[in-house]
Motif scaffolding. Structure first.
Motif, PDB file in Angstrom:
ATOM      1  N   THR A 159      46.558  -5.406   7.077  1.00 51.68           N
ATOM      2  CA  THR A 159      46.035  -6.005   6.122  1.00 51.68           C
ATOM      3  C   THR A 159      45.273  -6.447   5.735  1.00 51.68           C
ATOM      4  N   LEU A 193      49.826   1.537   6.475  1.00 45.32           N
ATOM      5  CA  LEU A 193      49.964   0.065   6.185  1.00 45.32           C
ATOM      6  C   LEU A 193      51.317   0.078   8.093  1.00 45.32           C
ATOM      7  N   THR A 194      52.858   0.856   7.288  1.00 47.41           N
ATOM      8  CA  THR A 194      54.225   0.895   7.756  1.00 47.41           C
ATOM      9  C   THR A 194      53.676   1.790   9.590  1.00 47.41           C
ATOM     10  N   PHE A 203      45.403  -4.035  -1.866  1.00 49.61           N
ATOM     11  CA  PHE A 203      46.706  -3.808  -1.762  1.00 49.61           C
ATOM     12  C   PHE A 203      48.161  -4.663  -1.248  1.00 49.61           C
ATOM     13  N   ILE A 246      52.034  -5.224  10.113  1.00 52.00           N
ATOM     14  CA  ILE A 246      51.773  -4.625   8.774  1.00 52.00           C
ATOM     15  C   ILE A 246      50.650  -5.514   8.387  1.00 52.00           C
ATOM     16  N   THR A 249      42.263  -5.093   7.158  1.00 51.66           N
ATOM     17  CA  THR A 249      41.684  -3.585   6.079  1.00 51.66           C
ATOM     18  C   THR A 249      41.210  -4.584   5.324  1.00 51.66           C
ATOM     19  N   LEU A 285      51.420  -4.001  -0.055  1.00 56.20           N
ATOM     20  CA  LEU A 285      51.370  -4.286   1.065  1.00 56.20           C
ATOM     21  C   LEU A 285      53.448  -4.707   1.292  1.00 56.20           C
ATOM     22  N   LEU A 319      42.757   5.193   6.387  1.00 56.25           N
ATOM     23  CA  LEU A 319      43.833   3.847   5.878  1.00 56.25           C
ATOM     24  C   LEU A 319      42.642   3.357   4.971  1.00 56.25           C
ATOM     25  N   GLY A 345      50.305  -1.113  11.135  1.00 56.88           N
ATOM     26  CA  GLY A 345      51.458  -1.885  11.707  1.00 56.88           C
ATOM     27  C   GLY A 345      52.105  -1.639  12.441  1.00 56.88           C
TER      28      GLY A 345
END
Length: 399
Positions: free
Chosen positions: A127, A99-100, A318, A123, A130, A322, A286, A103
Motif C-alpha cells: 500500500t 492489495l490482499t 488507500f 499488505i 503504491t 487498507l 492495482l 500483499g
C-alpha cells in the motif's frame, strides 16, 4: 483510422486483462474446463452487448461523457447517487482485492529471501509503495504501466509455451466435481470483463463512424476472452481438478494457486514464470485502478493539485481498502465478490436502464444495438441474477 481502431481495441483489452483472471482457476477448479469455457463465452457476450448499448447512448452526448453523468441525465439525482456510490464500491473493492492478493504474495517473496513477513505487513508495504507511485502523478504510472504490461504479456506467452507440453487432455475433459459450483463462479468471472466505466473515454479516442467504434468494442473485448480461454486451458490442463480444489479450499488466495502448482511437481522454472505473471497482473491492475480513484478523489477535494490536497486524495484512495485488507488479509475472493455486485450494476443494469430511456426519447438514432427488447430483458435478468447469487453467497447460503 486503422491505427486508432487497433489502439482503441488495445485500450479496451488492456483495461480488461488484469488480476481478475487470476481468480478464474480458483473458482473453476470444481466445474471443469468445458463449463468454464461456456461461462466465459456467456459473460463475454453479455458484457460486450452491454458495451454496445453504451455505444448507442454515446451518440446523443458530448464525447467522453461518463456513466455517472449519463445516470444523472436520464435517472435523476437518485440515479446519480446510486451509480456514483456503485462506482466507488467497485474501485474500492478492486483495490482491496489487489492489495490482499499482492500483499500476500509480496510477503511470501520477501519471506523466502529475508526474514519471515506476515501477510498484513506485506499488505501495508505494498500500500505504501503504491501510494508513493500514484502520488507522483500519471506520467510515472503511464511509463511504468506500459513497461509492466508488456512484460506481463511476454510472461503470459512464455508461460503458455512452457506449460503446453505438460497439459493433459483427460484433465480438460474431466466431469464437474460439484453440480452447483458454476453458479458461484459466475460473479467472480464477471469481474474479469469490466471495462465499461472507462468505455466513454475510450470511445472518444476513436471518432465516428459508428461501425468502426463497434468493431473496436468487438475486437477489444475478444482479445481478453481469448487470453482467458488460454489461461484456463493452461492451468486446468496442468493438474487434476481435485488436487487444485483441495489446495484452494485451504487457501483461497493467489498463493493457493501457486502452492498447488509447486507441490504437484511442476518444474521450478514454470512455477517461476507463473509467479512473475501473477505479480505483474496484480501490479498493473492495482496501479490502473488506484490512479483512476486517486484522480476522482483529487477532483472532489477542490480539484487543487497542492501537496496537501494530493495527500488527502491519497488517504481517501488507500485508507478504506487498507482497512479492509487488514481485517481480511486473505480476502481476495471476498473483495472480488463485492466488486461483482458493483460491476453487475454498472455493466449490465445501468446500460439497459439508460437505453430504455434513450430509445423512448430518440426512437430514430443513427446506431442501435441489435437484439431488441428481448436482449435488454435477458441482460437485465442476468445482472439481477448475479447480484442475487453473490448476495446469497455472502449471506452463507452457498459455499
Amino acid at each position: 483510422m486503422k491505427n486508432r481502431l487497433i489502439g482503441g481495441s488495445l485500450l479496451i483489452a488492456g483495461t480488461t486483462i488484469g488480476a481478475g483472471m487470476l481468480a478464474m482457476p480458483l473458482v473453476c477448479a470444481s466445474i471443469g474446463f468445458p463449463m468454464s469455457v461456456l461461462l466465459l463465452i456467456t459473460l463475454w457476450s453479455l458484457t460486450t452487448y452491454s458495451a454496445l448499448l453504451i455505444l448507442e447512448i454515446s451518440q446523443y452526448h458530448a464525447p467522453g461523457c461518463g456513466l455517472v453523468t449519463l445516470a444523472a441525465c436520464y435517472l435523476g439525482k437518485p440515479g446519480y447517487w446510486l451509480i456514483h456510490s456503485t462506482l466507488l464500491l467497485l474501485l474500492y473493492s478492486l483495490i482491496a482485492a489487489y492489495l490482499t492478493a499482492g500483499g500476500e504474495q509480496l510477503a511470501d517473496i520477501l519471506g523466502s529471501w529475508l526474514l519471515p513477513v506476515m501477510p498484513k505487513q506485506g499488505i501495508l508495504l505494498l500500500t505504501l509503495l503504491t501510494a508513493l507511485v500514484v502520488g507522483c502523478g500519471p506520467k510515472l504510472i503511464d511509463a511504468g504501466n506500459r513497461l509492466l504490461f508488456s512484460l506481463k504479456m511476454v510472461a503470459f506467452l512464455v508461460m503458455l509455451l512452457l506449460i503446453m507440453p505438460h497439459t493433459q487432455i483427460r484433465q480438460l475433459v474431466a466431469l464437474p466435481q460439484q453440480s452447483a459450483a458454476w453458479l458461484t463462479a459466475i460473479p467472480i468471472l464477471l469481474t474479469a470483463f469490466g471495462f465499461h466505466a472507462s468505455l466513454p473515454s475510450i470511445l472518444h479516442y476513436l471518432p465516428k463512424p459508428f461501425h468502426k467504434r463497434r468493431q473496436m468494442i468487438l475486437l477489444g473485448s475478444t482479445i481478453p476472452l481469448s487470453v482467458y480461454l488460454l489461461w484456463q486451458w493452461a492451468i486446468q490442463g496442468l493438474m487434476p481438478p481435485q488436487i487444485l480444489s483441495n489446495f484452494l479450499q485451504g487457501n483461497s488466495g493467489i498463493l493457493g494457486l501457486l502452492q498447488a502448482i509447486k507441490q504437484f511437481g511442476i518444474p521450478t522454472y514454470i512455477t517461476g514464470v507463473v509467479t512473475l505473471f501473477a505479480a505483474l497482473a496484480l501490479l498493473t491492475s492495482l496501479l490502473g485502478v488506484a490512479l483512476g480513484l486517486f484522480d476522482h478523489c483529487l477532483e472532489h477535494t477542490s480539484g487543487a493539485s497542492t501537496l496537501r490536497h494530493r495527500f488527502k486524495a491519497i488517504l481517501y484512495t488507500f485508507l478504506p481498502p487498507l482497512l479492509f485488507a487488514s481485517i481480511y488479509p486473505q480476502g481476495f475472493m471476498r473483495a472480488l465478490g463485492y466488486a461483482a455486485i458493483a460491476l453487475a450494476i454498472l455493466a449490465l443494469l445501468l446500460p439497459v436502464a439508460l437505453v430504455w430511456k434513450v430509445r423512448k426519447q430518440f426512437p430514430h438514432g443513427v446506431y442501435r444495438a441489435n437484439g431488441g427488447t428481448l436482449a435488454l430483458i435477458i441482460t437485465l435478468c442476468s445482472g439481477l441474477m448475479i447480484i442475487v447469487i453473490q448476495s446469497t453467497i455472502r449471506a452463507g447460503y452457498w459455499h
